[in-house]
Design a protein around this motif. Structure first.
Motif, PDB file in Angstrom:
ATOM      1  N   ARG A 139       0.864  -1.104  -0.015  1.00 32.40           N
ATOM      2  CA  ARG A 139      -0.004   0.123   0.077  1.00 32.40           C
ATOM      3  C   ARG A 139       0.776   1.114   0.150  1.00 32.40           C
ATOM      4  N   ASP A 140       0.596   2.311  -0.677  1.00 28.68           N
ATOM      5  CA  ASP A 140       1.447   3.401  -0.837  1.00 28.68           C
ATOM      6  C   ASP A 140       0.910   4.368   0.210  1.00 28.68           C
ATOM      7  N   SER A 141       1.796   4.641   1.332  1.00 29.04           N
ATOM      8  CA  SER A 141       1.542   5.143   2.599  1.00 29.04           C
ATOM      9  C   SER A 141       1.511   6.564   2.589  1.00 29.04           C
TER      10      SER A 141
END
Length: 163
Positions: A139-141
């Motif tokens: 997941r792109d944080s």
């Protein structure tokens, strides 16, 4: 140490008997599919959350009841949705049904991409290596930085006045 290890082979045989090695060998990923032959995954990006179902088909992608080309009109967003299929080498082999809520179109496209990637590796575990190497399972944080008091935006200050 109770026993002396003289070579790497001794070390390998000593480690092979540990419970950790047995657990590592036991983790063989199995496909996770429902009674209709679909795999489900949740994808997230910024404030967008996508629920994605993947099943074998002709490559049709439906997002919130609309075709991908209608919902994501910009070609860049359509390209983002196609990336997991091209990396895994399965273009046109899976149908996707997704519902996405929250955020803007860019975040929603990223959430659907994340969900497609996770669902593909659940449907066919052999695709996991390619998807993980491309970074699609993470997941792109990155999220929007909050606004601070005394500032115009997160970091932008008000215009300085000397007098």
């Amino acid at each position: 140490m109770a026993e002396e290890l003289k070579s790497l082979d001794d070390l390998k045989s000593a480690v092979a008997g540990t419970p950790a090695a047995a657990v590592a060998e036991a983790i063989l990923r199995t496909p996770q599919r429902d009674s209709l032959g679909r795999s489900y995954a949740t994808g997230k990006r910024k404030d967008a959350v996508a629920r994605v179902w993947v099943k074998p088909g002709s490559g049709k992608v439906v997002v919130n009841g609309k075709e991908m080309a209608v919902y994501f009109a910009r070609p860049v967003l359509q390209m983002i949705l196609r990336q997991p299929f091209t990396v895994a080498g399965v273009e046109g082999q899976f149908d996707v049904f997704a519902t996405v809520a929250g955020g803007g179109l860019s975040g929603q496209a990223g959430a659907v991409k994340h969900g497609i990637s996770k669902a593909l590796q659940l449907y066919e575990p052999s695709l996991r290596g390619a998807l993980k190497a491309a970074g699609f399972l993470t997941r792109d944080s990155r999220v929007v930085e909050r606004k601070k008091y005394g500032k115009a935006k997160a970091r932008r200050s008000f215009q300085f006045s000397k007098r």
